[in-house]
Design a protein around this motif. Structure first.
Motif, PDB file in Angstrom:
ATOM      1  N   ILE A 188       0.857  -1.183   0.000  1.00 44.68           N
ATOM      2  CA  ILE A 188       0.000   0.000   0.000  1.00 44.68           C
ATOM      3  C   ILE A 188       0.893   1.233   0.000  1.00 44.68           C
ATOM      4  CG2 ILE A 188      -1.788   1.279   1.244  1.00 44.68           C
ATOM      5  CD1 ILE A 188      -2.670  -1.383   2.466  1.00 44.68           C
ATOM      6  N   ALA A 189       0.836   1.997  -1.082  1.00 46.35           N
ATOM      7  CA  ALA A 189       1.621   3.224  -1.218  1.00 46.35           C
ATOM      8  C   ALA A 189       0.747   4.271  -1.894  1.00 46.35           C
ATOM      9  CB  ALA A 189       2.899   2.971  -2.012  1.00 46.35           C
ATOM     10  N   PRO A 190      -0.143   4.944  -1.131  1.00 46.96           N
ATOM     11  CA  PRO A 190      -1.087   5.904  -1.720  1.00 46.96           C
ATOM     12  C   PRO A 190      -0.401   7.020  -2.501  1.00 46.96           C
ATOM     13  CG  PRO A 190      -1.617   5.446   0.575  1.00 46.96           C
ATOM     14  CD  PRO A 190      -0.298   4.838   0.323  1.00 46.96           C
ATOM     15  N   GLU A 191       0.790   7.372  -2.056  1.00 44.43           N
ATOM     16  CA  GLU A 191       1.474   8.491  -2.718  1.00 44.43           C
ATOM     17  C   GLU A 191       1.834   8.192  -4.160  1.00 44.43           C
ATOM     18  OE1 GLU A 191       4.559   5.964  -0.622  1.00 44.43           O
ATOM     19  OE2 GLU A 191       2.552   6.765  -0.211  1.00 44.43           O
ATOM     20  N   ILE A 192       1.931   6.902  -4.498  1.00 41.91           N
ATOM     21  CA  ILE A 192       2.229   6.552  -5.889  1.00 41.91           C
ATOM     22  C   ILE A 192       1.107   5.705  -6.491  1.00 41.91           C
ATOM     23  CG2 ILE A 192       4.741   6.735  -5.703  1.00 41.91           C
ATOM     24  CD1 ILE A 192       4.871   3.759  -5.211  1.00 41.91           C
ATOM     25  N   GLY A 193      -0.040   5.712  -5.805  1.00 38.17           N
ATOM     26  CA  GLY A 193      -1.219   5.072  -6.364  1.00 38.17           C
ATOM     27  C   GLY A 193      -1.227   3.569  -6.347  1.00 38.17           C
ATOM     28  N   ILE A 194      -0.543   2.942  -5.388  1.00 34.64           N
ATOM     29  CA  ILE A 194      -0.509   1.479  -5.317  1.00 34.64           C
ATOM     30  C   ILE A 194      -1.250   1.007  -4.063  1.00 34.64           C
ATOM     31  CG2 ILE A 194       0.951  -0.559  -5.080  1.00 34.64           C
ATOM     32  CD1 ILE A 194       3.073   0.836  -6.679  1.00 34.64           C
ATOM     33  N   ASN A 195      -2.205   0.136  -4.259  1.00 35.92           N
ATOM     34  CA  ASN A 195      -2.918  -0.519  -3.159  1.00 35.92           C
ATOM     35  C   ASN A 195      -3.221  -1.933  -3.639  1.00 35.92           C
ATOM     36  OD1 ASN A 195      -4.508  -1.431  -1.100  1.00 35.92           O
ATOM     37  ND2 ASN A 195      -5.828   0.353  -1.034  1.00 35.92           N
ATOM     38  N   LYS A 196      -2.301  -2.859  -3.355  1.00 41.78           N
ATOM     39  CA  LYS A 196      -2.340  -4.153  -4.019  1.00 41.78           C
ATOM     40  C   LYS A 196      -2.112  -5.294  -3.035  1.00 41.78           C
ATOM     41  CE  LYS A 196      -0.006  -6.604  -7.827  1.00 41.78           C
ATOM     42  NZ  LYS A 196      -1.205  -6.796  -8.655  1.00 41.78           N
ATOM     43  N   MET A 236       9.110 -15.113  -7.247  1.00 42.66           N
ATOM     44  CA  MET A 236       8.299 -15.584  -6.120  1.00 42.66           C
ATOM     45  C   MET A 236       6.966 -14.851  -6.012  1.00 42.66           C
ATOM     46  SD  MET A 236      10.569 -17.757  -5.286  1.00 42.66           S
ATOM     47  CE  MET A 236       9.849 -18.543  -3.854  1.00 42.66           C
ATOM     48  N   SER A 237       6.344 -14.554  -7.149  1.00 45.19           N
ATOM     49  CA  SER A 237       5.036 -13.880  -7.231  1.00 45.19           C
ATOM     50  C   SER A 237       5.075 -12.430  -6.784  1.00 45.19           C
ATOM     51  CB  SER A 237       3.963 -14.634  -6.406  1.00 45.19           C
ATOM     52  OG  SER A 237       3.823 -15.960  -6.851  1.00 45.19           O
ATOM     53  N   ILE A 238       6.270 -11.896  -6.530  1.00 43.21           N
ATOM     54  CA  ILE A 238       6.399 -10.499  -6.110  1.00 43.21           C
ATOM     55  C   ILE A 238       6.831  -9.680  -7.324  1.00 43.21           C
ATOM     56  CG2 ILE A 238       7.574  -8.893  -4.567  1.00 43.21           C
ATOM     57  CD1 ILE A 238       7.913 -11.237  -2.611  1.00 43.21           C
ATOM     58  N   PRO A 239       6.002  -8.754  -7.810  1.00 41.21           N
ATOM     59  CA  PRO A 239       6.264  -8.082  -9.089  1.00 41.21           C
ATOM     60  C   PRO A 239       7.621  -7.408  -9.189  1.00 41.21           C
ATOM     61  CG  PRO A 239       4.034  -7.619  -8.337  1.00 41.21           C
ATOM     62  CD  PRO A 239       4.727  -8.325  -7.213  1.00 41.21           C
ATOM     63  N   GLY A 295      -9.347  -7.689 -18.755  1.00 38.02           N
ATOM     64  CA  GLY A 295      -8.248  -6.731 -18.658  1.00 38.02           C
ATOM     65  C   GLY A 295      -7.175  -7.117 -17.666  1.00 38.02           C
ATOM     66  N   ASN A 296      -7.300  -8.273 -17.013  1.00 36.64           N
ATOM     67  CA  ASN A 296      -6.239  -8.726 -16.113  1.00 36.64           C
ATOM     68  C   ASN A 296      -4.981  -9.002 -16.926  1.00 36.64           C
ATOM     69  OD1 ASN A 296      -7.876  -8.740 -13.707  1.00 36.64           O
ATOM     70  ND2 ASN A 296      -8.896 -10.538 -14.569  1.00 36.64           N
ATOM     71  N   HIS A 297      -3.825  -8.787 -16.315  1.00 37.65           N
ATOM     72  CA  HIS A 297      -2.579  -8.701 -17.082  1.00 37.65           C
ATOM     73  C   HIS A 297      -1.494  -9.599 -16.522  1.00 37.65           C
ATOM     74  CE1 HIS A 297       1.426  -6.605 -17.675  1.00 37.65           C
ATOM     75  NE2 HIS A 297       1.051  -6.818 -18.920  1.00 37.65           N
ATOM     76  N   ALA A 298      -0.668 -10.123 -17.418  1.00 37.98           N
ATOM     77  CA  ALA A 298       0.594 -10.785 -17.056  1.00 37.98           C
ATOM     78  C   ALA A 298       1.654 -10.252 -17.995  1.00 37.98           C
ATOM     79  CB  ALA A 298       0.481 -12.295 -17.182  1.00 37.98           C
ATOM     80  N   GLY A 299       2.779  -9.826 -17.418  1.00 41.83           N
ATOM     81  CA  GLY A 299       3.866  -9.306 -18.235  1.00 41.83           C
ATOM     82  C   GLY A 299       4.643  -8.231 -17.523  1.00 41.83           C
ATOM     83  N   GLU A 331       4.532  -8.709 -13.381  1.00 37.59           N
ATOM     84  CA  GLU A 331       3.365  -9.182 -12.644  1.00 37.59           C
ATOM     85  C   GLU A 331       2.665 -10.289 -13.427  1.00 37.59           C
ATOM     86  OE1 GLU A 331       0.502  -6.100 -12.128  1.00 37.59           O
ATOM     87  OE2 GLU A 331      -0.045  -5.988 -14.251  1.00 37.59           O
ATOM     88  N   ASN A 332       1.929 -11.111 -12.700  1.00 36.67           N
ATOM     89  CA  ASN A 332       1.092 -12.132 -13.314  1.00 36.67           C
ATOM     90  C   ASN A 332      -0.202 -12.206 -12.527  1.00 36.67           C
ATOM     91  OD1 ASN A 332      -0.156 -14.275 -14.515  1.00 36.67           O
ATOM     92  ND2 ASN A 332       1.544 -15.695 -14.318  1.00 36.67           N
ATOM     93  N   ASN A 333      -1.230 -11.541 -13.037  1.00 35.10           N
ATOM     94  CA  ASN A 333      -2.542 -11.537 -12.406  1.00 35.10           C
ATOM     95  C   ASN A 333      -3.508 -12.498 -13.097  1.00 35.10           C
ATOM     96  OD1 ASN A 333      -1.789  -9.533 -10.520  1.00 35.10           O
ATOM     97  ND2 ASN A 333      -2.144  -7.930 -12.039  1.00 35.10           N
ATOM     98  N   LEU A 334      -2.950 -13.462 -13.818  1.00 36.63           N
ATOM     99  CA  LEU A 334      -3.750 -14.458 -14.523  1.00 36.63           C
ATOM    100  C   LEU A 334      -3.440 -15.823 -13.928  1.00 36.63           C
ATOM    101  CD1 LEU A 334      -3.094 -13.087 -18.116  1.00 36.63           C
ATOM    102  CD2 LEU A 334      -5.148 -12.745 -16.731  1.00 36.63           C
ATOM    103  N   PRO A 335      -4.270 -16.334 -12.998  1.00 41.83           N
ATOM    104  CA  PRO A 335      -3.946 -17.543 -12.229  1.00 41.83           C
ATOM    105  C   PRO A 335      -3.594 -18.758 -13.069  1.00 41.83           C
ATOM    106  CG  PRO A 335      -5.869 -16.433 -11.321  1.00 41.83           C
ATOM    107  CD  PRO A 335      -5.558 -15.744 -12.608  1.00 41.83           C
TER     108      PRO A 335
END
Length: 852
Positions: A277-285, A393-396, A595-599, A606-610
Motif C-alpha cells: 500500500i503506497a497511496p502516494e504513488i497510487g498502489i494498493n495491491k 516468487m510472485s512479487i512483481p 483486462g487482467n494482465h501478465a507481463g 506481474e502475473n494476475n492471470l492464475p
C-alpha cells in the motif's frame, strides 16, 4: 476456600494436588486406569490449605479453580523420576510437568504438613518477608534434606527448617503460568517423607474439552525474516519496490557454503498475506493471500490464536533436519499450554516435508490429524530452475537474481529438488541438447548436469542423504492423515536445453498447481479416500483457496463436504492449453477478457492471470495459457529493436503436444506489434494499426516440436565440376533449406533450427581444397588425375582435430582404399570395389565422414 462437603460439586478442573487426593482422584468418573498415584492421609487438606499466620489460601493463586487430573504428567514421559530420594534427600523435578521453554511463567512453591496434616512451613526462593513468594518453575528443582531439615532450590538458596516443626509430608505446588482465569491451574504433589513414592503409568488419553489445537506450518519463503536490528528483510515489499536490484536481500540472507546463515537472522511471524500500500504513488495491491483468509475462517469457526490456533514460523533457508527439532519443541509447547496430548497440523508446501522429517525422528504420538496441502513429496523441478535462474516468487518487483543467490547455499532448496523416486514416476526433468539424442537425463546424469552448472556440490550431496529417508513412503497409520494436491494448472515439469546446453530452449508442462507437479504432490503413503484434488488452484495461495479452506475446516470438524472444484479422484485433472515460445527482442503482454494482465510492468513483472505460466529466462519468453478455463486471452508482442524473431506455438492436451506452428525470422522494429488471439497471429510491422495475418512457416505434429537440433550439412566433391557441393539433412524435416555463398552456407529446418559453416576454397585444374573455419576447423583436399577424359586416380585427404582420413582410388585396380585414424583409437583400413568418395558430415560441434 472450598467447604469440604462441597468439594466434588465445586471442582471444575482438579489440580495435580487434587489428582493426588485418593478420595477425589479415584472417583469413578475421573480415574485414569493407566495412571496410579500414591495416597496420604493429608490428601484432602491440600484443597483447603490455609497459610499459618496469614489466614489465606496456601495456593499460588488463591481464587483459581482446580484442574482435571487427566492433564497431569502429560508433558514428561518419565513419571517415575518426578520425585527422587537418595540418602535422605528428596528432590522434586517440575520440568516433568511443563515444557520449560514454553512455560516461562510457571511458578513453584514448597510446603510441608506435619503428622496431623497442618502446614508447618512454606518457602519460596528468598527469606524474610518474601519467603513464601514462589520460584519460577522452568527447569528448576526443589529439594528437602530430611537429615538436617534444609530446603534447597537449585539456585543455591538454602532455608533452615527447625527440628521442632516435625514435618511428615512435603508438598510441592506448581502453577502452569496461564493468565486467563478460566484456564489457570495448579498441580500439587504430596510426599510421605517416610515412604517416598512416584506415580506409575501414564495418562490414558483423556484430554480437556474444547477445540483440539491446530498448528499451521508454512512452506518455503512463508515466514518473515529479520536482521539483527529487527528490520524486516523478507518480505520487505516497499524496499523491494524502491531498492535498485534488491541487493539488501543477499546482504542479509546469504548463506555460506555449508548452508549456515552469514548474518544473524531472526524469525518473525508466518506470512499471512503480502500486500503493498503506497497511496502516494497510487498502489494498493494484495499480492498474495497465503493464510490470511484461512486464518480468518478458522477464527469464525471458534478457533482462538495462541489458545487453539498456533503457527510455526521458521527460517525457511536452512536444513530441514535442523528445523525439525524446533518443530518438536513447538508441539511440546502447545501440549503444555493446552493440556492436549495431540495436535492437528495443516502443513503447506515444504512445511509438509518438514512434518514428514519430524515424524521420521520423533514419531507420531503427538499428532492427531495431519493435512498436507500442496506438498512436493517427490520434489519439484522448479527448485532446479530457481537454483540456476532464480525466481520472482510472485512479487512483481523482486529481482530474480537475488533469489538465485540466496538459493545457491540454501539446504532447503536442494531438499526440494526432485528425488530419485520422481525419476521412477516421471523419467526426469532435464532434456539435454545432443545430436540425434532426445532422452531425459536420469537422476545421476541430472546431478552431474547441475554440478556442471555450478550448484553447491556439498548441499547437493546432503540432499541425497535427505532423499534416502524416503519420507513420503513412511507409514502414517498412527495418524489421521490427508493429502490435498492441486491439478489442472499447467506446471513446469521439464526443461529442454538448446545448443551447447547453455540455455533453456523450451519448457514442458504437466498437470499440477503451477509449482508442484501432480505426480509429486500425490505421491504419499495415504489411503486414496483421504486424498483430494483441487483443480485450477495456485500453489502459493492453496491454503486460502475457498474450496481447500472449506475442506480443511471440514476435516478438522469431521464434517467433510466437497464442491465441484474438489474431488477424491484425478478424473478432472486433465488440462488443455497453448505453449508459446518467443525468441529474441520482443516484450510480451497477456490480457484476459476482463483486462487482467501478465507481463512486464514499470520496475518489475506481474502475473494476475492464475492459470497462466510466464517465464523469462535469458531473454526468451516461455508462456502457457489455458484453453479450457472459459477465458479468452490476447497475447501482444511489442518489438524492442530492429531484428528478426521466432515464434513457436504448441497446442497442449494433458501435457502432450498435439500440433506446433512455427513462425521463423519475423522482421521487427521498435514499432512492430504482433497479436495472438484465437489461434491467429496478426502482424503490424510499422505499428500503425494496419494488421495482416501472419502465415506460418511450418506446422508440426506431435513430438516434432521437440526438434531443437539443427540440420547436418553434408559436403561432397563433384568430380564433374571439380567443386564441392553442400547439402542439408535433418532428422525431422524431410526438406531443410540451405543457402550458400562463396564463403558461407546456412541450413535451416522448418522449426527454425539452423547451422552455419564458414569456409574458403581453392579450385585448381587437378587439386581442389576446402578449408573449414566454423564451427569446426578442417582441411579437405581432393586430387583427381584424368587421362583422355577418364578418371585414372583420386586421392582425398581430410585432416581435422583428432581425425585423419584418406581415400585412394586406382582406376586400373577399380578399387578404393580408405585409411581412417581417430585420436586415441587404432587405425582402420578398408578396401572398397569401384569408385568411392569421402563425404563430410558437419554437425554443430563435430565432423564425421561417410564413404559414398
Amino acid at each position: 476456600m472450598f467447604p469440604e462437603a462441597k468439594i466434588l460439586n465445586k471442582i471444575k478442573i482438579i489440580s495435580l494436588g487434587a489428582l493426588i487426593l485418593g478420595a477425589l482422584f479415584l472417583s469413578a468418573n475421573q480415574t485414569s486406569a493407566a495412571l496410579n498415584l500414591p495416597q496420604t492421609p493429608c490428601d484432602d487438606e491440600q484443597v483447603d490449605a490455609i497459610l499459618p499466620g496469614f489466614g489465606v489460601s496456601a495456593h499460588i493463586t488463591s481464587n483459581m479453580e482446580l484442574e482435571k487430573g487427566e492433564t497431569a504428567f502429560t508433558y514428561g514421559t518419565d513419571n517415575n523420576s518426578f520425585v527422587t530420594a537418595s540418602a535422605g534427600l528428596i528432590t522434586f523435578h517440575p520440568n516433568l510437568l511443563f515444557d520449560p521453554a514454553s512455560n516461562a511463567g510457571s511458578l513453584v512453591k514448597l510446603y510441608a504438613f506435619n503428622a496431623t496434616c497442618a502446614i508447618v512451613f512454606g518457602f519460596g526462593p528468598v527469606s524474610g518477608a518474601d519467603r513464601d513468594a514462589p520460584l519460577q518453575a522452568g527447569p528448576n528443582t526443589v529439594s528437602y534434606n530430611t537429615t538436617n531439615n534444609q530446603v534447597v532450590f537449585n539456585n543455591g538458596i538454602i532455608h533452615q527448617i527447625f527440628p521442632n516443626l516435625a514435618p511428615r509430608y512435603v508438598w510441592l505446588e506448581v502453577w502452569d503460568g496461564k493468565t486467563s482465569p478460566d484456564k489457570q491451574a495448579t498441580y500439587s504433589y504430596l510426599i510421605d517423607i517416610q515412604n517416598v513414592q512416584n506415580p506409575t503409568g501414564s495418562v490414558d488419553g483423556a484430554e480437556p474439552p474444547g477445540k483440539r489445537p491446530v498448528l499451521i506450518i508454512p512452506g518455503i519463503t512463508g515466514t518473515e525474516l529479520l536482521n539483527s536490528s529487527d528490520e524486516l528483510i523478507w518480505p520487505n515489499i516497499p524496499r523491494m519496490f524502491f531498492d535498485i536490484n534488491d541487493q539488501f536481500l543477499t546482504e542479509n540472507l546469504s548463506l555460506n557454503g555449508n548452508g549456515d546463515s552469514v548474518q544473524n537472522i531472526k524469525v518473525g511471524e508466518i506470512i499471512r498475506e503480502i500486500s503493498f500500500i503506497a497511496p502516494e504513488i497510487g498502489i494498493n495491491k494484495i499480492i498474495l493471500d497465503s493464510f490470511f483468509t484461512l486464518i480468518n475462517s478458522m477464527i469464525l469457526e471458534g478457533y482462538v490464536i495462541d489458545d487453539s490456533l498456533f503457527f510455526f514460523p521458521y527460517d525457511w533457508r536452512i536444513d530441514l533436519d535442523t528445523t525439525k527439532a524446533s518443530l518438536n519443541q513447538k508441539i511440546k509447547q502447545i501440549q503444555g499450554l493446552t493440556g492436549f496430548q495431540k495436535v492437528d497440523i495443516v502443513a503447506h508446501s515444504m512445511g509438509g516435508l518438514l512434518v514428514e522429517d519430524y515424524l521420521d525422528t520423533y514419531g507420531q504420538d503427538k499428532i492427531n490429524k495431519l493435512i498436507f496441502v500442496g506438498t512436493p513429496h517427490l520434489g519439484a523441478p522448479k527448485a532446479a530452475k530457481i537454483l540456476l535462474y532464480g525466481d520472482h516468487m510472485s512479487i512483481p518487483w523482486l529481482e530474480e537474481d537475488r533469489i538465485q543467490e540466496i538459493a545457491h547455499n540454501s539446504p532447503a532448496v536442494y531438499q526440494l529438488l526432485p528425488n530419485p523416486t520422481y525419476f521412477d514416476n516421471f523419467l526426469g526433468y532435464v532434456a539435454p541438447y545432443h545430436i540425434f539424442k532426445k532422452s531425459l537425463y536420469n537422476y545421476t546424469e541430472t546431478q552431474d548436469f547441475l554440478m556442471a552448472k555450478g550448484v553447491n556440490t556439498n548441499l547437493l550431496s546432503m540432499s541425497n542423504q535427505f532423499f534416502d529417508k524416503q519420507l513420503f513412503n513412511q507409514d502414517f497409520g498412527g495418524i489421521e492423515a490427508y493429502n490435498i494436491a492441486g491439478c489442472r494448472t499447467a506446471t513446469q515439469s521439464a526443461y529442454r536445453y538448446g545448443i551447447g546446453n547453455n540455455s533453456i530452449g523450451s519448457i514442458g508442462y504437466s498437470s499440477g498447481d503451477g509449482t508442484v507437479p501432480l505426480v509429486s504432490a500425490d505421491h504419499v503413503n495415504i489411503p486414496a479416500p483421504n486424498k483430494y484434488y483441487l483443480r485450477n488452484g495456485s500453489h502459493a495461495e492453496l491454503p486460502s483457496n475457498p474450496s481447500i479452506r472449506a475442506l480443511i475446516l471440514g476435516i478438522l470438524s469431521d464434517n467433510i463436504q466437497l464442491n465441484n472444484n474438489i474431488s477424491n479422484n484425478t478424473s478432472f485433472c486433465n488440462f488443455k492449453g497453448k505453449k508459446l515460445t518467443w525468441r529474441s527482442p520482443v516484450e510480451v503482454h497477456i490480457y484476459d477478457q476482463n483486462g487482467n494482465h501478465a507481463g512486464p510492468i514499470p520496475g518489475g513483472f506481474e502475473n494476475n492471470l492464475p492459470g497462466v505460466d510466464y517465464e523469462i529466462i535469458g531473454g526468451e519468453k516461455f508462456i502457457y495459457i489455458p484453453t479450457d478455463d472459459g477465458n479468452t486471452y490476447t497475447i501482444i508482442g511489442l518489438g524492442e529493436e530492429e531484428a528478426t524473431i521466432d515464434l513457436i506455438i504448441s497446442d497442449i492436451d494433458n501435457g502432450q503436444v498435439t500440433t506446433t506452428t512455427v513462425y521463423n525470422d519475423i522482421p521487427i522494429t521498435n514499432l512492430t506489434k504482433i497479436e495472438v488471439v484465437d489461434g491467429q497471429v496478426n502482424y503490424d510491422y510499422e505499428g500503425d494499426g494496419g494488421f495482416n495475418i501472419l502465415n506460418a512457416d511450418a506446422v508440426l505434429n506431435g513430438d516434432e516440436d521437440k526438434d531443437d537440433e539443427p540440420p547436418v550439412i553434408i559436403v561432397k566433391f563433384n568430380a564433374l565440376t571439380q567443386d564441392f557441393e553442400f547439402i542439408a539433412s535433418d532428422i525431422v524435416d524431410p526438406d531443410p533449406s540451405i543457402i550458400c555463398s562463396e564463403t558461407e552456407c546456412t541450413a535451416m529446418d522448418q522449426v527454425g533450427n539452423s547451422l552455419t559453416i564458414n569456409f574458403w576454397k581453392s579450385l585448381n585444374k587437378n587439386t581442389s581444397i576446402l578449408s573449414l573455419i566454423q564451427p569446426v576447423k578442417a582441411l579437405f583436399t581432393t586430387n583427381v588425375k584424368y587421362k583422355k577424359g577418364e578418371i585414372r586416380s583420386i586421392k582425398q585427404i581430410l585432416t581435422s582435430w583428432g581425425l585423419v582420413a584418406m581415400l585412394d582410388y586406382k582406376e586400373n585396380k577399380d578399387s578404393s582404399k580408405v585409411h581412417i585414424q581417430e585420436k586415441g583409437k587404432k587405425a582402420e583400413m578398408e578396401t572398397y570395389e569401384g569408385l568411392k568418395f569421402l563425404q563430410l558430415l558437419i554437425k554443430q560441434d563435430m565432423i564425421s565422414i561417410e564413404i559414398k
